[in-house]
Design an enzyme around this catalytic site. Structure first.
Site: not given
Length: 489
Positions: A332, A428
């Site tokens: 991310c 994630h």
């Protein structure tokens, strides 16, 4: 409706773990349980199936209760992205950016939305386990409170106060809380728990009775140090302040702790591997040169954290690591930092800015637009993964032609450098499945033998539930929960 609220004498006294353990214990008794936290502050969040986000702890507590996470379980989430600013998330969706002063002035207006969520959960459950935030003894923050007594009094939910004996001063912290809070708030507290006890509980018998005598509250038990709690995801960055371990011959995976690190629980699955030493590197320390893999975790403020990486000299360490021919993974915000540039033309994270990244991936990131909040699954490195996306902006460039992941819906994610050493992904939870973790660790010569992360969490929750049944008066807690609504303002 039945409900009970656990509040604490301070942060990190174990509220989240105890609520999770009680959710599992009550679910094991055949009850329909729902976790609830009116207001949370955390940079670790989870995506719900309906496309919202809640605190990581409430998602874990939903797993404990064996129910699907829902935005009603954490209706107000604050995600710090600066020293005095936070992103405000209400019912799973971003509502804006708040300064500390604006939050203190405006939070009371969110109580109705908090109560709506609570009522919906209560209507669908036998009991709601409510978690407070911080401490009710922070009387300077009492005006407009919706996290502790402000909610408890509005909903009429009885409170049990938790004290942490491991940090010392548990008698003073429990008795002192009784002394400083408003009498009407104190009337909401019906008992206390002593948490994180090491040794023989009989040695604390006199202290336990002293707390009962000085507060007028009954004790609900002395909970021992729960070793299995270390296997649960953490949402509180206080865990990152603990000393860095040194490797004993295991393969080192290093992750620098940036100022705005977020979703660092992405790395928790690595702790399941006996052959891996996960080193969370604090500011002021170099990334160890013997690291086999560097992971850059997520960030709530990528541009600010890019500057932080440079200020710590970690950019030099990362580039040297790459020159040694060793791999790097960015997740991310960490993925964004590995690229050539990061631009924020809309001021999504703060002032409008455009900065250079580490330049290890031929990609460029533009922040802004709508936030991606979606559960994903697919394959990466030839192995299955399950996770979620939670990010602002888009990342494009030549290296996205070599994606890290192929989603089941046909989309591609991430980028791999031409030399194959640098990878970045928006997923994630990428390392959660054992087969996926095995594929990444094989690239650094480490054998992966640990279980799926979700399975490990379930085992830990069952073990914690057994300990709570042994050391708490859960029957009395259930009886107390039946009085919810009787003390409503």
């Amino acid at each position: 409706m039945a409900a009970v609220m656990l509040q604490g004498t301070g942060s990190d006294v174990g509220k989240s773990v105890l609520v999770a353990g009680l959710c599992r214990a009550l679910a094991n008794r055949g009850l329909s349980v729902r976790p609830f936290k009116p207001q949370n502050m955390s940079t670790n969040a989870a995506v719900t199936p309906e496309g919202g986000e809640i605190g990581r702890a409430q998602a874990m507590q939903a797993i404990a209760a064996r129910v699907t996470p829902h935005v009603d379980m954490n209706p107000v989430l604050l995600k710090p992205q600066g020293d005095r600013t936070s992103q405000l998330v209400v019912h799973g969706q971003v509502r804006g950016i708040l300064t500390a002063a604006r939050w203190r002035e405006g939070r009371e207006g969110l109580l109705d939305e908090v109560m709506d969520s609570y009522r919906r959960l209560a209507a669908a459950a036998d009991i709601v386990m409510v978690e407070g935030a911080g401490s009710p003894a922070e009387i300077n923050l009492r005006g407009g409170d919706i996290a502790n007594m402000g909610f408890a009094r509005a909903a009429g939910v009885p409170v049990i106060l938790i004290g942490d004996i491991d940090r010392g001063g548990v008698i003073a912290s429990l008795v002192g809380t009784r002394a400083v809070i408003d009498p009407a708030d104190a009337a909401m507290i019906h008992g206390f728990l002593v948490n994180k006890f090491r040794g023989d509980p009989a040695l604390f018998e006199n202290g336990y009775r002293a707390i009962e005598e000085r507060t007028g509250w009954r004790g609900y038990g002395v909970v021992p140090w729960l070793v299995d709690a270390a296997r649960l995801p953490s949402e509180d960055a206080v865990v990152l302040q603990r000393p860095v371990a040194r490797s004993d011959g295991r393969v080192i995976v290093a992750c620098p702790i940036t100022a705005h690190i977020a979703n660092f629980d992405d790395l928790d699955p690595l702790r399941l591997e006996p052959g891996v030493e996960l080193m969370m590197v604090p500011p002021g320390q170099a990334i160890p040169g013997e690291a086999s893999l560097i992971v850059l975790a997520g960030s709530k403020a990528t541009i600010a954290d890019m500057a932080f990486v440079q200020a710590q000299g970690w950019d030099i360490d990362i580039l040297a690591h790459h020159r040694r021919g060793r791999p790097i993974l960015g997740l991310c915000g960490g993925y964004q930092m590995l690229g050539r540039t990061i631009a924020d033309p809309e001021g999504a994270e703060g002032p409008v800015a455009s900065v250079a990244g580490l330049g290890l991936l031929a990609v460029d990131t533009v922040l802004g637009g709508s936030k991606a909040l979606v559960e994903v699954s697919g394959t990466a490195l030839g192995a299955r993964f399950e996770g979620y996306e939670m990010h602002l902006g888009r990342t494009e460039g030549a290296d996205t032609g070599r994606p890290v992941a192929l989603f089941d819906d046909g989309r591609c994610d991430g980028a791999i450098s031409a030399d194959g050493l640098v990878s970045g992904s928006y997923v994630h939870g990428l390392l959660g499945l054992a087969t996926q973790r095995r594929a990444w660790l094989a690239a650094i010569g480490a054998e992966a033998t640990g279980p799926d992360h979700r399975a490990s969490i379930d085992v830990a929750l069952d073990a914690i539930a057994v300990e709570l049944e042994r050391h708490m008066d859960i029957d009395a807690l259930l009886a107390l929960s039946q009085t919810a609504g009787d003390h409503q303002d």
